[in-house]
Design a protein around this motif. Structure first.
Motif, PDB file in Angstrom:
ATOM      1  N   GLY A 226       0.797  -1.214   0.000  1.00  0.00           N
ATOM      2  CA  GLY A 226       0.000   0.000   0.000  1.00  0.00           C
ATOM      3  C   GLY A 226       0.832   1.267   0.000  1.00  0.00           C
ATOM      4  O   GLY A 226       2.052   1.255   0.192  1.00  0.00           O
ATOM      5  N   HIS A 227       0.141   2.385  -0.211  1.00  0.00           N
ATOM      6  CA  HIS A 227       0.820   3.681  -0.298  1.00  0.00           C
ATOM      7  C   HIS A 227       1.531   4.022   1.010  1.00  0.00           C
ATOM      8  O   HIS A 227       2.646   4.567   1.010  1.00  0.00           O
ATOM      9  CB  HIS A 227      -0.195   4.760  -0.657  1.00  0.00           C
ATOM     10  CG  HIS A 227       0.392   6.133  -0.740  1.00  0.00           C
ATOM     11  ND1 HIS A 227       0.458   6.987   0.348  1.00  0.00           N
ATOM     12  CD2 HIS A 227       0.977   6.797  -1.775  1.00  0.00           C
ATOM     13  CE1 HIS A 227       1.041   8.109  -0.014  1.00  0.00           C
ATOM     14  NE2 HIS A 227       1.352   8.043  -1.295  1.00  0.00           N
ATOM     15  N   ALA A 228       0.906   3.729   2.135  1.00  0.00           N
ATOM     16  CA  ALA A 228       1.501   4.086   3.429  1.00  0.00           C
ATOM     17  C   ALA A 228       2.816   3.345   3.658  1.00  0.00           C
ATOM     18  O   ALA A 228       3.799   3.931   4.123  1.00  0.00           O
ATOM     19  CB  ALA A 228       0.509   3.778   4.555  1.00  0.00           C
ATOM     20  N   MET A 229       2.854   2.049   3.320  1.00  0.00           N
ATOM     21  CA  MET A 229       4.079   1.268   3.510  1.00  0.00           C
ATOM     22  C   MET A 229       5.185   1.755   2.576  1.00  0.00           C
ATOM     23  O   MET A 229       6.344   1.888   2.980  1.00  0.00           O
ATOM     24  CB  MET A 229       3.800  -0.213   3.275  1.00  0.00           C
ATOM     25  CG  MET A 229       5.004  -1.105   3.504  1.00  0.00           C
ATOM     26  SD  MET A 229       4.627  -2.851   3.298  1.00  0.00           S
ATOM     27  CE  MET A 229       3.567  -3.128   4.723  1.00  0.00           C
ATOM     28  N   LEU A 230       4.831   2.050   1.326  1.00  0.00           N
ATOM     29  CA  LEU A 230       5.831   2.552   0.389  1.00  0.00           C
ATOM     30  C   LEU A 230       6.374   3.907   0.832  1.00  0.00           C
ATOM     31  O   LEU A 230       7.576   4.160   0.759  1.00  0.00           O
ATOM     32  CB  LEU A 230       5.220   2.663  -1.006  1.00  0.00           C
ATOM     33  CG  LEU A 230       5.019   1.361  -1.774  1.00  0.00           C
ATOM     34  CD1 LEU A 230       4.343   1.644  -3.106  1.00  0.00           C
ATOM     35  CD2 LEU A 230       6.345   0.652  -2.003  1.00  0.00           C
ATOM     36  N   GLN A 231       5.474   4.780   1.294  1.00  0.00           N
ATOM     37  CA  GLN A 231       5.913   6.092   1.729  1.00  0.00           C
ATOM     38  C   GLN A 231       6.833   6.003   2.936  1.00  0.00           C
ATOM     39  O   GLN A 231       7.839   6.721   3.038  1.00  0.00           O
ATOM     40  CB  GLN A 231       4.704   6.961   2.060  1.00  0.00           C
ATOM     41  CG  GLN A 231       5.048   8.416   2.314  1.00  0.00           C
ATOM     42  CD  GLN A 231       5.645   9.093   1.090  1.00  0.00           C
ATOM     43  OE1 GLN A 231       5.119   8.957  -0.019  1.00  0.00           O
ATOM     44  NE2 GLN A 231       6.753   9.804   1.282  1.00  0.00           N
ATOM     45  N   ALA A 232       6.515   5.099   3.872  1.00  0.00           N
ATOM     46  CA  ALA A 232       7.375   4.917   5.042  1.00  0.00           C
ATOM     47  C   ALA A 232       8.748   4.390   4.632  1.00  0.00           C
ATOM     48  O   ALA A 232       9.780   4.810   5.179  1.00  0.00           O
ATOM     49  CB  ALA A 232       6.712   3.957   6.023  1.00  0.00           C
ATOM     50  N   ASN A 233       8.781   3.483   3.653  1.00  0.00           N
ATOM     51  CA  ASN A 233      10.051   2.953   3.171  1.00  0.00           C
ATOM     52  C   ASN A 233      10.887   4.035   2.501  1.00  0.00           C
ATOM     53  O   ASN A 233      12.091   4.141   2.725  1.00  0.00           O
ATOM     54  CB  ASN A 233       9.776   1.805   2.210  1.00  0.00           C
ATOM     55  CG  ASN A 233      11.042   1.120   1.729  1.00  0.00           C
ATOM     56  OD1 ASN A 233      11.505   1.384   0.640  1.00  0.00           O
ATOM     57  ND2 ASN A 233      11.588   0.248   2.544  1.00  0.00           N
ATOM     58  N   ILE A 234      10.243   4.878   1.691  1.00  0.00           N
ATOM     59  CA  ILE A 234      10.952   5.957   1.000  1.00  0.00           C
ATOM     60  C   ILE A 234      11.464   6.991   2.003  1.00  0.00           C
ATOM     61  O   ILE A 234      12.594   7.498   1.895  1.00  0.00           O
ATOM     62  CB  ILE A 234      10.028   6.611  -0.046  1.00  0.00           C
ATOM     63  CG1 ILE A 234       9.715   5.613  -1.164  1.00  0.00           C
ATOM     64  CG2 ILE A 234      10.668   7.867  -0.621  1.00  0.00           C
ATOM     65  CD1 ILE A 234       8.671   6.093  -2.141  1.00  0.00           C
TER      66      ILE A 234
END
Length: 310
Positions: free
Chosen positions: A191-199
């Motif tokens: 999801g977007h939240a997991m990707l954003q946290a990774n970035i």
């Protein structure tokens, strides 16, 4: 047969499944852990060979609970794992994140940044025939486990009497088969939240390293080298080295060269150097003798003859 060399044989019953609708038996080989380099937990550990491919800590906990009761199994470390895997009391956390390193190239160097990548599998499978290390709460638990296996062999237990693989953990581990690959497909697109946290994690670490690199670069702009020059760095221009700094560096370099030559003369290495040193010492002694002799003659001429008083 209950033993094979140093190993105690433990058959486990594999219940029927959609992939293989008939009951089967899988054999585990157990022995007390005795590594070449001893550790503190060796006396309360069992070395297990021929681990099933779908093994989890919950599976092994259920097997040993059926043999020696609850409260004695502590942890298990599978092959190629660096830390023990503990069997939880309730559900298993299957979304284990593994630390990876991404390399980002620059014009000057390669910088490695530690990031945590989102998992793409909900359950890890083991290599066929791999090993594991089971740790119990104490040495007595190891002895009880081996004794329980030997007791089952002596009682001529039927396949249904052996520990049943996966019994009681069906709702605690992710499913295999097609469900595993459907879950894998979904986890490949987080999801977007997991990707954003990774970035955000990646960029935060990257910015810290860039700031440190910039700070060191600025520091180098004002420090001349041993020849009195300042390293040309990217990101700005700077003036030449100050005359005082350059002169100090030059004198320091000359002093190093002089000490180096003196050290060579004090500690010669080749035979011809020893000969040259002896010749120079002899010439210096002759020179000093002639100078002293001439000085005595001049003193005599200046004072005249000595006439004692009568």
């Amino acid at each position: 047969m209950s033993k094979l060399g140093d190993y105690t044989i433990l058959p486990i019953a594999i219940p029927p499944s959609s992939a293989f609708p008939k009951p089967a038996t899988h054999t585990l080989y157990l022995r007390p852990h005795a590594p070449k380099i001893p550790t503190d937990n060796d006396s309360r550990s069992l070395f297990v060979v021929n681990v099933p491919m779908d093994s989890t800590p919950a599976h092994f906990k259920a097997v040993f609970v059926s043999l020696i009761g609850a409260g004695r199994f502590e942890s298990i470390t599978f092959e190629h794992e660096n830390r023990p895997s503990r069997a939880p009391n309730s559900e298993i956390d299957v979304a284990v994140k593994k630390g990876k390193k991404r390399k980002r190239m620059t014009n000057e160097e390669t910088i490695e940044v530690d990031v945590e990548l989102p998992p793409v599998w909900d359950r890890e499978l083991r290599r066929s025939g791999s090993t594991a290390l089971v740790v119990f709460v104490d040495q007595k638990s190891v002895e009880l486990a081996l004794k329980a296996v030997r007791k089952l062999h002596k009682s001529h237990a039927k396949p249904g009497k052996w520990p049943i693989w996966g019994e009681g953990v069906e709702d605690k581990v992710p499913a295999l088969g097609s469900a595993r690959y459907l879950t894998h497909h979904k986890m490949r697109y987080p999801g977007h939240a997991m990707l954003q946290a990774n970035i955000d994690t990646f960029m935060t670490d990257w910015n810290k390293r860039e700031e440190e690199k910039t700070r060191l670069t600025k520091k180098q702009r004002n420090v001349p080298d041993e020849d009195g020059f300042i390293t040309v760095t990217r990101g700005g221009r700077t003036g030449p080295a100050r005359i005082e700094d350059a002169e100090a560096k030059r004198l320091e370099k000359e002093e190093k060269e002089r000490r180096k030559l003196e050290g060579l003369s004090e500690k010669p290495f080749y035979r011809f150097q020893l000969r040259e040193i002896r010749k120079a010492e002899q010439a210096e002694l002759v020179k000093r003798f002639e100078e002293d002799k001439a000085r005595l003659l001049r003193m005599k001429e200046k004072r005249g003859r000595f006439k004692p008083e009568r």
